[in-house]
Design an enzyme around this catalytic site. Structure first.
Site, short mmCIF file in Angstrom:
data_model
loop_
_atom_site.label_atom_id
_atom_site.label_comp_id
_atom_site.label_asym_id
_atom_site.label_seq_id
_atom_site.Cartn_x
_atom_site.Cartn_y
_atom_site.Cartn_z
N ASP A 13 0.81 -1.22 0.00
CA ASP A 13 0.00 0.00 0.00
C ASP A 13 0.84 1.27 0.00
O ASP A 13 0.43 2.30 0.54
CB ASP A 13 -0.98 0.00 1.20
CG ASP A 13 -1.81 -1.26 1.23
OD1 ASP A 13 -2.22 -1.71 0.15
OD2 ASP A 13 -2.03 -1.80 2.33
N LYS A 16 1.85 1.98 -5.18
CA LYS A 16 2.38 1.38 -6.42
C LYS A 16 1.43 1.65 -7.59
O LYS A 16 1.87 1.88 -8.71
CB LYS A 16 2.56 -0.14 -6.24
CG LYS A 16 3.57 -0.51 -5.17
CD LYS A 16 3.66 -2.00 -4.97
CE LYS A 16 2.41 -2.63 -4.38
NZ LYS A 16 2.14 -2.25 -2.99
N LYS A 18 -0.58 4.21 -8.10
CA LYS A 18 -0.43 5.58 -8.60
C LYS A 18 0.88 5.72 -9.39
O LYS A 18 0.91 6.35 -10.44
CB LYS A 18 -0.46 6.59 -7.44
CG LYS A 18 -0.29 8.00 -7.94
CD LYS A 18 -0.08 9.03 -6.84
CE LYS A 18 0.64 10.24 -7.45
NZ LYS A 18 0.92 11.28 -6.49
N GLY A 40 -4.59 -4.39 -3.59
CA GLY A 40 -5.61 -3.35 -3.74
C GLY A 40 -4.90 -2.06 -4.09
O GLY A 40 -4.13 -1.55 -3.30
N HIS A 41 -5.11 -1.59 -5.30
CA HIS A 41 -4.44 -0.37 -5.74
C HIS A 41 -5.49 0.68 -6.06
O HIS A 41 -6.44 0.42 -6.78
CB HIS A 41 -3.64 -0.62 -7.02
CG HIS A 41 -2.70 -1.79 -6.93
ND1 HIS A 41 -1.70 -1.86 -6.00
CD2 HIS A 41 -2.63 -2.93 -7.65
CE1 HIS A 41 -1.04 -2.99 -6.15
NE2 HIS A 41 -1.59 -3.67 -7.14
N GLN A 223 1.80 -6.51 -3.45
CA GLN A 223 2.40 -6.64 -2.12
C GLN A 223 3.74 -5.89 -2.05
O GLN A 223 3.86 -4.88 -2.70
CB GLN A 223 2.55 -8.12 -1.71
CG GLN A 223 1.23 -8.83 -1.51
CD GLN A 223 0.52 -9.15 -2.82
OE1 GLN A 223 1.10 -9.75 -3.72
NE2 GLN A 223 -0.71 -8.74 -2.95
P1 GDP Z 1 -0.69 0.20 -3.60
O1 GDP Z 1 -1.33 -1.05 -3.11
O2 GDP Z 1 0.78 0.23 -3.38
O3 GDP Z 1 -1.04 0.51 -5.04
O4 GDP Z 1 -1.27 1.39 -2.72
P2 GDP Z 1 -2.82 1.61 -2.29
O5 GDP Z 1 -3.54 2.16 -3.46
O6 GDP Z 1 -3.34 0.42 -1.60
O7 GDP Z 1 -2.64 2.71 -1.15
C1 GDP Z 1 -2.09 3.95 -1.39
C2 GDP Z 1 -3.14 5.05 -1.10
O8 GDP Z 1 -2.49 6.31 -1.04
C3 GDP Z 1 -4.18 5.20 -2.18
O9 GDP Z 1 -5.39 5.57 -1.57
C4 GDP Z 1 -3.66 6.32 -3.06
O10 GDP Z 1 -4.67 7.04 -3.73
C5 GDP Z 1 -2.99 7.19 -2.04
N1 GDP Z 1 -1.80 7.92 -2.49
C6 GDP Z 1 -0.80 7.53 -3.34
N2 GDP Z 1 0.16 8.46 -3.39
C7 GDP Z 1 -0.21 9.46 -2.56
C8 GDP Z 1 0.40 10.70 -2.16
O11 GDP Z 1 1.49 11.06 -2.56
N3 GDP Z 1 -0.31 11.47 -1.26
C9 GDP Z 1 -1.53 11.08 -0.76
N4 GDP Z 1 -2.13 11.89 0.14
N5 GDP Z 1 -2.10 9.93 -1.11
C10 GDP Z 1 -1.46 9.13 -1.99
P1 IMO Z 2 -0.90 -4.32 -2.20
O1 IMO Z 2 -0.50 -4.85 -3.55
C1 IMO Z 2 -0.92 -4.87 2.14
C2 IMO Z 2 -1.01 -9.00 3.60
C3 IMO Z 2 -2.25 -9.49 4.32
C4 IMO Z 2 -1.64 -10.50 5.26
C5 IMO Z 2 -0.53 -11.12 4.43
C6 IMO Z 2 -0.90 -12.44 3.78
O2 IMO Z 2 -2.18 -3.55 -2.18
O3 IMO Z 2 0.24 -3.59 -1.56
P2 IMO Z 2 -2.48 -13.10 1.74
O4 IMO Z 2 -3.95 -12.90 1.54
O5 IMO Z 2 -1.63 -12.48 0.69
O6 IMO Z 2 -2.11 -14.53 1.98
O7 IMO Z 2 -2.15 -12.33 3.14
O8 IMO Z 2 -0.20 -10.17 3.43
N1 IMO Z 2 -1.24 -8.45 2.25
C7 IMO Z 2 -1.17 -7.14 1.96
N2 IMO Z 2 -0.96 -6.07 2.75
N3 IMO Z 2 -1.05 -4.69 0.81
C8 IMO Z 2 -1.23 -5.76 -0.02
O9 IMO Z 2 -1.24 -5.65 -1.35
C9 IMO Z 2 -1.34 -7.05 0.56
N4 IMO Z 2 -1.53 -8.29 0.06
C10 IMO Z 2 -1.45 -9.13 1.10
O10 IMO Z 2 -2.89 -8.43 5.00
O11 IMO Z 2 -1.03 -9.83 6.36
MG MG Z 3 -2.78 -1.67 -1.76
#
Ligand code: GDP
Ligand code: IMO
Ligand code: MG
Length: 428
Positions: A13, A16, A18, A40-41, A223
């Site tokens: 999270d 990635k 973005k 989840g992106h 991840q």
């Molecule tokens: P990912 O799994 O690595 O793609 O990241 P996620 O989407 O799960 O979580 C990142 C969150 O931060 C999302 O809600 C994005 O919209 C938000 N985000 C990404 N870059 C920035 C930033 O520079 N500033 C802020 N405030 N939010 C950001």
């Molecule tokens: P993105 O791509 C954050 C975590 C789960 C759990 C562990 C194992 O959005 O960064 P799983 O279902 O993969 O066997 O769970 O990994 N986990 C994540 N945490 N971001 C993710 O993906 C994750 N995908 C799995 O919460 O601790």
């Molecule tokens: Mg994510």
């Protein structure tokens, strides 16, 4: 031409999605090489917000060929749910390619994921419950079902029978659940087979040919480093190779073709699920980061655990991934904090560790050693050049860069695509 790998440098999270979207207009292929719909992106384009799980974030960039490569585990229902939701919003998804060697997540994987977690009790991993671990276990155990198997019903039934044999003993005798039949599983898996068929191909061949033609490829990890099955905080990890090496085995290109590795890292740290987290905050600051950063999971809606930036982890991520660049995200979330603690090393039972202890017990005992950096109060969300940042924000970025083992090439100052400061060319 560039073949760049983009990985998470912390526990996921980091942003990635973005970062991938940001590069979308300059790449020809975006390849997802590990994980599945546990990811989840969130991608924000103008007023539109998209949540992607199984699909590579590059699917939102017009002209890009999105690829689900062999290292991914695919829940076919989720694949079509996600595709249909994008189609309904006018996104052209027609170029998607899926590797025939990618493994399938079936209903029995989801069931086993959930019952195993329940059975583990306080030793649970806190998985996303999507069947990821059991699907990879079957792959390694050589009883997995691959995309290719869906196009020969007789073979499919034989393989499903093999996969269910031991599992039904376990489900019925240990977990007290009903047995799962071959017929119901085959029916479930064949539901979308015809629609799937034209997308399924030898993606390794496609990607290598694209490289030969001088196309630009971006490999987008799900991840993150600390969730990698080999290099993460085992056993509190996911079941795939989320580090840069995974891009090679997970897609069928050679390591000699990778030209750069980008690590995405938040200006603080978050984690979802169980497992050790040295800089985790249990006071009002943890809540502050959670609220200000909107730290709630895109996949399960769970609140993310929050803590200060941990440079030991980023240094480790730089090392195991061979990072060439960092994208620092969410710097805007730190605005308005007088002194910002940054973890520079750990104290493990009285011994200072400058490098990540990979012994599980030592890591569980790691206490952060902090340095405090001066904060800033000015709104930075409109900064588009490094010089636009207040001096203390510039110092914070420079300090992180020095501690973290790779140059910071982009800085996120908001969720939107354009809320980014570009420092160096990420594809250069
Ligand atoms: P990912 O799994 O690595 O793609 O990241 P996620 O989407 O799960 O979580 C990142 C969150 O931060 C999302 O809600 C994005 O919209 C938000 N985000 C990404 N870059 C920035 C930033 O520079 N500033 C802020 N405030 N939010 C950001
Ligand atoms: P993105 O791509 C954050 C975590 C789960 C759990 C562990 C194992 O959005 O960064 P799983 O279902 O993969 O066997 O769970 O990994 N986990 C994540 N945490 N971001 C993710 O993906 C994750 N995908 C799995 O919460 O601790
Ligand atoms: Mg994510």
């Amino acid at each position: 031409m560039p073949a760049v790998v983009l990985v998470g440098a912390q526990w996921g999270d980091e942003g990635k999605g973005k970062a991938t979207d940001l590069l979308g207009s300059r790449v020809d292929y975006v390849v997802k090489f590990n994980g599945g719909n546990n990811a989840g992106h969130t991608v924000v384009i103008g007023d539109e917000k998209y949540a992607l799980h199984l699909l590579p974030s590059g699917i939102l960039s017009p002209g890009v060929v999105p690829v689900i490569a062999n290292g991914v585990v695919v829940d076919i229902d989720v694949l079509f749910e996600e595709l249909d939701a994008l189609i309904a919003r006018g996104v052209d998804v027609s170029r998607l390619l899926v590797s025939g060697s990618a493994h399938v997540i079936a209903g029995y994987h989801r069931t086993i994921d959930k019952v195993t977690e329940r059975f583990l009790g306080k030793r649970r991993i806190g998985t996303t419950g999507r069947g990821i671990g059991p699907a990879y276990a079957d792959k390694i155990n050589r009883v997995g079902i691959r995309m290719w198997d869906l196009f020969d019903e007789k073979i499919l039934a034989e393989k499903v029978e093999g996969a269910l044999d031991q599992k039904n003993h376990l489900l019925v005798k240990v977990y007290n659940r009903r047995a799962i039949t071959v017929e119901e599983t085959v029916e479930e898996l064949l539901q979308h087979a015809e629609r799937l068929k034209p997308m399924v191909t030898d993606t390794s061949l496609v990607l290598n040919r694209a490289l030969d033609e001088g196309k630009t490829l971006l490999f987008e990890a799900g991840q993150a480093t600390m969730l990698d099955v080999d290099h993460g905080t085992y056993p509190f990890v996911t079941s795939s190779s989320a580090t840069a090496g995974g891009a090679v085995t997970g897609s069928g290109i050679g390591p000699t073709r990778v030209t750069g590795v980008i690590g995405v890292v938040k200006a603080y740290t978050t984690r979802v699920g169980e497992g050790p987290f040295p800089t985790e905050l249990f006071d009002q600051w943890g809540e502050y980061l959670q609220k200000t950063g909107g730290e709630f999971g895109v996949t399960t809606g769970r609140a993310r655990r929050c803590g200060w930036y941990d440079s030991v982890i980023t240094r480790y991520a730089s090392r195991v991934n061979g990072l060439t660049d960092l994208v620092l995200t969410k710097l805007d979330v730190l605005t308005g904090i007088e002194k910002i603690p940054v973890c520079v090393a750990y104290d493990v039972d009285g011994v200072r560790y400058d490098e990540m202890p990979t012994d599980q017990t030592a890591f569980h005992h790691a206490k952060p050693i902090y340095e405090e950096l001066d904060g800033w109060w000015e709104d930075i969300s409109n900064a588009r050049a490094f010089a636009d940042l207040p001096v203390n924000a510039q110092r914070y970025v420079r300090a992180l860069e020095e501690m973290s083992g790779a140059r910071i090439s982009a800085i996120g100052v908001g969720p939107a695509r354009d809320a980014t400061i570009q420092v160096h060319d990420l594809l250069g």
